[in-house]
Design a protein around this motif. Structure first.
Motif, PDB file in Angstrom:
ATOM      1  N   ASP A  30     -17.651  40.816 -19.835  1.00 10.74           N
ATOM      2  CA  ASP A  30     -18.188  41.716 -18.794  1.00 10.74           C
ATOM      3  C   ASP A  30     -18.407  41.199 -17.335  1.00 10.74           C
ATOM      4  O   ASP A  30     -19.708  40.648 -16.697  1.00 10.74           O
ATOM      5  CB  ASP A  30     -19.898  41.893 -18.885  1.00 10.74           C
ATOM      6  N   GLN A  31     -17.249  40.590 -17.199  1.00  7.13           N
ATOM      7  CA  GLN A  31     -16.926  39.616 -15.270  1.00  7.13           C
ATOM      8  C   GLN A  31     -15.752  40.066 -15.040  1.00  7.13           C
ATOM      9  O   GLN A  31     -14.917  40.892 -15.497  1.00  7.13           O
ATOM     10  CB  GLN A  31     -16.718  38.193 -15.983  1.00  7.13           C
ATOM     11  N   ALA A  32     -16.145  40.630 -13.758  1.00 11.64           N
ATOM     12  CA  ALA A  32     -15.150  41.008 -12.606  1.00 11.64           C
ATOM     13  C   ALA A  32     -15.245  39.906 -11.456  1.00 11.64           C
ATOM     14  O   ALA A  32     -15.546  38.984 -10.877  1.00 11.64           O
ATOM     15  CB  ALA A  32     -15.347  42.359 -12.229  1.00 11.64           C
ATOM     16  N   THR A  33     -13.509  39.065 -11.741  1.00  7.97           N
ATOM     17  CA  THR A  33     -13.259  38.246 -10.082  1.00  7.97           C
ATOM     18  C   THR A  33     -12.524  38.690  -9.055  1.00  7.97           C
ATOM     19  O   THR A  33     -11.357  39.771  -9.804  1.00  7.97           O
ATOM     20  CB  THR A  33     -12.657  37.027 -10.711  1.00  7.97           C
ATOM     21  N   ALA A  34     -11.887  38.825  -8.231  1.00  4.08           N
ATOM     22  CA  ALA A  34     -11.267  39.071  -7.771  1.00  4.08           C
ATOM     23  C   ALA A  34     -10.818  37.763  -6.297  1.00  4.08           C
ATOM     24  O   ALA A  34     -11.877  36.659  -6.457  1.00  4.08           O
ATOM     25  CB  ALA A  34     -11.457  40.445  -6.548  1.00  4.08           C
ATOM     26  N   PHE A  35      -9.391  37.869  -5.857  1.00  2.00           N
ATOM     27  CA  PHE A  35      -9.113  36.622  -4.951  1.00  2.00           C
ATOM     28  C   PHE A  35      -9.340  35.126  -5.418  1.00  2.00           C
ATOM     29  O   PHE A  35      -9.846  35.204  -4.883  1.00  2.00           O
ATOM     30  CB  PHE A  35     -10.271  36.430  -3.310  1.00  2.00           C
ATOM     31  N   ASN A  36      -8.804  35.379  -6.642  1.00  2.00           N
ATOM     32  CA  ASN A  36      -8.586  33.956  -7.464  1.00  2.00           C
ATOM     33  C   ASN A  36     -10.362  33.169  -7.564  1.00  2.00           C
ATOM     34  O   ASN A  36     -10.043  32.406  -7.719  1.00  2.00           O
ATOM     35  CB  ASN A  36      -7.971  32.731  -6.972  1.00  2.00           C
ATOM     36  N   GLY A  37     -10.919  34.468  -8.599  1.00  2.00           N
ATOM     37  CA  GLY A  37     -12.343  33.525  -9.302  1.00  2.00           C
ATOM     38  C   GLY A  37     -12.816  33.975  -7.562  1.00  2.00           C
ATOM     39  O   GLY A  37     -14.474  33.579  -8.130  1.00  2.00           O
ATOM     40  N   VAL A  38     -12.737  34.050  -6.633  1.00  3.09           N
ATOM     41  CA  VAL A  38     -14.440  33.698  -5.326  1.00  3.09           C
ATOM     42  C   VAL A  38     -14.694  34.730  -5.324  1.00  3.09           C
ATOM     43  O   VAL A  38     -15.760  34.230  -5.173  1.00  3.09           O
ATOM     44  CB  VAL A  38     -13.149  33.747  -3.283  1.00  3.09           C
ATOM     45  N   LYS A  39     -14.481  35.912  -5.235  1.00  3.73           N
ATOM     46  CA  LYS A  39     -15.483  37.159  -6.064  1.00  3.73           C
ATOM     47  C   LYS A  39     -15.624  37.389  -6.980  1.00  3.73           C
ATOM     48  O   LYS A  39     -14.198  37.359  -8.133  1.00  3.73           O
ATOM     49  CB  LYS A  39     -14.950  38.321  -4.827  1.00  3.73           C
ATOM     50  N   LYS A  40     -16.870  37.274  -7.961  1.00  6.31           N
ATOM     51  CA  LYS A  40     -16.893  36.764  -9.698  1.00  6.31           C
ATOM     52  C   LYS A  40     -18.273  38.546  -9.426  1.00  6.31           C
ATOM     53  O   LYS A  40     -19.237  36.878  -9.031  1.00  6.31           O
ATOM     54  CB  LYS A  40     -17.278  35.334  -9.459  1.00  6.31           C
ATOM     55  N   ASN A 124      -0.333  29.967 -11.774  1.00  4.43           N
ATOM     56  CA  ASN A 124      -1.145  28.716 -12.010  1.00  4.43           C
ATOM     57  C   ASN A 124      -2.611  28.985 -10.701  1.00  4.43           C
ATOM     58  O   ASN A 124      -1.815  29.042 -10.001  1.00  4.43           O
ATOM     59  CB  ASN A 124       0.123  28.111 -11.322  1.00  4.43           C
ATOM     60  N   ASP A 125      -3.415  28.927 -11.611  1.00  2.04           N
ATOM     61  CA  ASP A 125      -4.734  29.541 -10.742  1.00  2.04           C
ATOM     62  C   ASP A 125      -4.254  28.084  -9.549  1.00  2.04           C
ATOM     63  O   ASP A 125      -5.296  27.971  -8.140  1.00  2.04           O
ATOM     64  CB  ASP A 125      -6.142  29.233 -11.168  1.00  2.04           C
ATOM     65  N   ASP A 126      -4.292  26.644  -9.797  1.00  2.00           N
ATOM     66  CA  ASP A 126      -4.372  25.861  -9.074  1.00  2.00           C
ATOM     67  C   ASP A 126      -3.515  25.955  -7.203  1.00  2.00           C
ATOM     68  O   ASP A 126      -3.687  25.483  -6.919  1.00  2.00           O
ATOM     69  CB  ASP A 126      -4.190  24.609  -9.199  1.00  2.00           C
ATOM     70  N   LEU A 127      -2.573  26.471  -8.074  1.00  2.00           N
ATOM     71  CA  LEU A 127      -1.512  27.505  -6.429  1.00  2.00           C
ATOM     72  C   LEU A 127      -1.639  28.584  -5.934  1.00  2.00           C
ATOM     73  O   LEU A 127      -0.458  28.843  -5.581  1.00  2.00           O
ATOM     74  CB  LEU A 127      -0.377  26.294  -7.097  1.00  2.00           C
ATOM     75  N   ASP A 128      -2.717  29.309  -6.915  1.00  2.00           N
ATOM     76  CA  ASP A 128      -2.758  30.723  -6.070  1.00  2.00           C
ATOM     77  C   ASP A 128      -1.944  31.350  -6.662  1.00  2.00           C
ATOM     78  O   ASP A 128      -1.384  32.514  -5.315  1.00  2.00           O
ATOM     79  CB  ASP A 128      -3.180  30.526  -4.223  1.00  2.00           C
ATOM     80  N   ASP A 129      -1.131  31.289  -7.338  1.00  2.00           N
ATOM     81  CA  ASP A 129      -0.396  32.551  -8.044  1.00  2.00           C
ATOM     82  C   ASP A 129       1.047  32.910  -7.102  1.00  2.00           C
ATOM     83  O   ASP A 129       0.517  33.997  -6.685  1.00  2.00           O
ATOM     84  CB  ASP A 129      -0.731  33.441  -8.554  1.00  2.00           C
ATOM     85  N   PRO A 130       1.753  31.751  -6.752  1.00  2.00           N
ATOM     86  CA  PRO A 130       2.524  31.575  -5.858  1.00  2.00           C
ATOM     87  C   PRO A 130       3.332  32.803  -5.688  1.00  2.00           C
ATOM     88  O   PRO A 130       4.058  32.907  -7.315  1.00  2.00           O
ATOM     89  CB  PRO A 130       3.452  31.025  -5.382  1.00  2.00           C
ATOM     90  N   PHE A 131       4.280  33.796  -5.609  1.00  2.00           N
ATOM     91  CA  PHE A 131       4.818  34.526  -5.209  1.00  2.00           C
ATOM     92  C   PHE A 131       6.457  33.721  -5.386  1.00  2.00           C
ATOM     93  O   PHE A 131       6.551  33.214  -4.940  1.00  2.00           O
ATOM     94  CB  PHE A 131       5.272  35.404  -4.083  1.00  2.00           C
ATOM     95  N   ILE A 132       7.110  34.505  -6.617  1.00  2.00           N
ATOM     96  CA  ILE A 132       8.944  33.696  -7.026  1.00  2.00           C
ATOM     97  C   ILE A 132       9.354  34.298  -7.212  1.00  2.00           C
ATOM     98  O   ILE A 132       9.308  35.288  -7.334  1.00  2.00           O
ATOM     99  CB  ILE A 132       9.071  32.551  -7.750  1.00  2.00           C
TER     100      ILE A 132
END
Ligand code: TMP
Ligand code: ASP
Length: 236
Positions: A30-40, A124-132
Motif C-alpha cells: 500500500d505504498q506510492a512513490t514518485a521521483f525515485n522515492g522522493v514523494k512517498k 539503478n536508483d543510485d544513478l536515478d535510472d538514466p536514459f541510455i
C-alpha cells in the motif's frame, strides 16, 4: 506450508521465496512513490488494486501467447511468479508524447507519435535510472544485440495487445514501462507488473487515469485505479 523468506523489498512490492526455488511470491504494498522515492505515501487499498489489475493483464498476456512470469493470484495482495533474473532495464514504449519525453524534447503532451518509440533506462536508483541507448546496454552487458532486438519487438507486440484492450474500454494507452528477466532456461520473459503505476492512461476527456494523479497531486489515486479496474472487468 510456504516459507516466507524476504528476498527483495522494492518500493511497490516485497518478493518472498517459496519452497519451490523457481517460484516467488510478489506481495503488493500500500505504498506510492514518485521521483525515485522522493514523494512517498501510504495509500490503503493500492496494493490490492495493483495486484488485481496486474494479475488480470498478465493472465490476458499469457493467453495471447506472451511469455510472462505470472503464474497465479493467490490472495488480495499476492501473486505467484516464476523466479527470473531481472534485466536492470526499464523498457519504455511511447504512443503519445508525455512526461519526461515532452520535457526532454520541449514538446507539449498529447501529440500522437507516427511510430511508437521504445526507450531504455538503466534501472539503478543510485544513478536515478538514466536514459541510455542500445550501445550502452551492450557496454553494460545487460543484454546482447539479439536480446535487445527481442526486447524491442516484444514490447511493440505487447503494445499492440494492450492498446487494443484499453481502446475497447475507452482508455488511451499513452506510454508504459516494462521489465523483463531471464527464466531458469535462460529465456527472456516479461516480468514485474502492469498497472496504472507504470503506464499512462487517458480517458476520452483527457483525464489522467494513472499514477500521474499522485505524481502531479491531481486527486485520489485509489479512486482512479478503481475506475480502471471496473472498466477492465468489462473485457471478460
Ligand atoms: P516518463 O515519462 O516519466 O519517462 O515515464 C514513462 C512511462 O514509464 C510512464 O508510463 C510511467 C512509467 N515509469 C515507471 O513505470 N517507472 C518510473 O520510474 C518512471 C520514471 C516511469
Ligand atoms: N517509480 C519511480 C518511483 O518510485 C518513479 C515514478 O514512477 O514516477 O519513485
Amino acid at each position: 506450508m510456504m516459507t516466507r523468506q524476504l528476498i527483495y523489498s522494492g518500493k511497490a512490492k516485497d518478493i518472498f521465496a517459496t519452497e519451490d526455488e523457481n517460484v516467488i511470491i510478489a506481495q503488493y504494498k500500500d505504498q506510492a512513490t514518485a521521483f525515485n522515492g522522493v514523494k512517498k505515501e501510504q495509500i490503503a487499498g493500492k496494493g490490492q488494486l495493483n495486484n488485481q489489475i496486474s494479475s488480470f493483464i498478465f493472465e490476458k498476456l499469457n493467453s495471447a501467447g506472451v511469455a510472462t512470469h505470472f503464474i497465479e493470484k493467490i490472495s488480495e495482495t499476492e501473486q505467484l511468479n516464476k523466479k527470473v533474473r531481472i534485466i536492470p532495464l526499464e523498457v519504455v514504449l511511447r504512443n503519445v508524447t508525455a512526461g519526461s519525453f515532452s520535457k526532454r524534447f520541449g514538446l507539449a503532451e498529447g501529440i500522437e507519435l507516427e511510430q511508437p518509440i521504445v526507450e531504455f533506462y538503466y534501472k539503478n536508483d543510485d544513478l536515478d535510472d538514466p536514459f541510455i541507448n542500445d550501445e550502452h546496454v551492450t557496454f553494460l552487458k545487460l543484454a546482447n544485440e539479439k536480446e535487445i532486438a527481442f526486447l524491442k519487438e516484444e514490447t511493440r507486440r505487447i503494445n499492440g495487445l494492450l492498446s487494443a484492450w484499453f481502446d475497447q474500454i475507452g482508455l488511451k494507452l499513452i506510454d508504459f514501462k516494462l521489465e523483463f528477466g531471464f527464466d531458469q532456461e535462460g529465456k527472456i520473459i516479461l516480468a514485474d507488473e502492469f498497472s496504472p503505476d507504470n503506464c499512462r492512461l487517458w480517458d476520452a476527456k483527457g483525464n489522467h487515469m494513472d499514477k500521474d494523479v499522485f505524481r502531479r497531486s491531481l486527486g485520489e489515486l485509489t479512486d482512479v485505479y478503481e475506475v480502471v479496474w471496473e472498466k477492465l472487468q468489462l473485457l471478460n
